[in-house]
Design an enzyme around this catalytic site. Structure first.
Site, short mmCIF file in Angstrom:
data_model
loop_
_atom_site.label_atom_id
_atom_site.label_comp_id
_atom_site.label_asym_id
_atom_site.label_seq_id
_atom_site.Cartn_x
_atom_site.Cartn_y
_atom_site.Cartn_z
CE LYS A 13 -2.13 -0.90 3.93
NZ LYS A 13 -1.50 -2.18 4.35
NE ARG A 88 -3.86 -1.16 10.42
CZ ARG A 88 -2.83 -0.57 9.83
NH1 ARG A 88 -2.96 0.64 9.35
NH2 ARG A 88 -1.69 -1.19 9.73
NE ARG A 127 7.77 -2.37 5.96
CZ ARG A 127 6.44 -2.28 6.01
NH1 ARG A 127 5.76 -1.86 4.97
NH2 ARG A 127 5.79 -2.62 7.10
NE ARG A 139 6.38 -0.14 10.33
CZ ARG A 139 5.21 -0.24 9.71
NH1 ARG A 139 5.07 0.21 8.48
NH2 ARG A 139 4.18 -0.79 10.31
NE ARG A 150 2.58 -4.50 11.36
CZ ARG A 150 3.65 -4.37 10.59
NH1 ARG A 150 4.80 -4.90 10.94
NH2 ARG A 150 3.57 -3.69 9.47
#
Ligand code: AMP
Length: 192
Positions: A13, A88, A127, A139, A150
């Site tokens: 996204k 969300r 990532r 992160r 998540r």
């Protein structure tokens, strides 16, 4: 153009939203980015959100709806915006409908990036590696333990958001497993 990008963590996204931002000169509104900025700045919202975010859970609807309600009233959102990571939960989607109705605004497209869940952890790990290679900070929630939470939050609370828009007949989907350029092309086709 007002657009929502839906999809699980690691679906791409953010990557696609960044590209669309440049193409259409409209801002990317990532609630994750905004919350991370609040954590970094040590604001009251950041202090409240940090532990939940690090663990991989969802921050309260009240907080994120408040952030988005304020943000979309800013001048740079007049020509449109791309929502990345919001809504969300179905409650957030309903709140967004109300906010937009009050502002006499409509959404132009809601697009879900469909991905094979088994590929997501590898994407998140990649990532993290790319961030380190670029000299950045990984992160706090890009680790296997938080990722599992998540993904659970996505399945339980965010997947129903797709159903919410699908029931209104406004949901489109693209194959998020395709190469990045192909996904961009598919999005361009939908957005016209
Ligand atoms: P993201 O960058 O979109 O992956 O978001 C990172 C984290 O920020 C999420 O795991 C949540 O803890 C929090 N977050 C971001 N957006 C939302 C939202 N719309 N509702 C609740 N929590 C959110």
């Amino acid at each position: 153009m007002r657009l929502i990008l839906l999809g699980p963590p690691g679906a791409g996204k953010g990557t696609q939203a960044t590209r669309l931002t440049q193409k259409h000169s409209i801002p990317q509104l990532s609630t994750g980015d905004m919350l991370r900025a609040a954590v970094k700045a040590g604001t009251p919202i950041g202090l409240k959100a940090k532990a939940v975010m690090d663990a991989g859970g969802l921050v309260s609807d009240e907080i994120v709806v408040g952030i988005i309600a304020d943000r979309i009233q800013e001048a740079d959102c007049k020509p449109g915006f791309i929502l990345d990571g919001f809504p969300r939960t179905v409650a957030q989607a309903e709140a967004l409908d109300k906010i937009l109705a009050q502002m006499n605004m409509q959404l132009d497209a809601i697009v879900e990036l469909k991905v094979d869940e088994s590929a997501l952890l590898a994407r998140i790990e990649n990532r993290a590696k790319e961030t380190i290679a670029a000299g950045g900070t990984v992160r706090a929630d890009d680790n296997p333990e938080s990722f599992k939470i998540r993904l659970d939050a996505y399945r339980q609370q965010t997947a129903p958001v797709s159903a919410y828009y699908a029931s209104k007949g406004t949901l489109r989907s693209v194959d998020g497993m395709a190469p990045i350029d192909e996904v961009s092309k598919a999005l361009d086709k939908i957005l016209g």
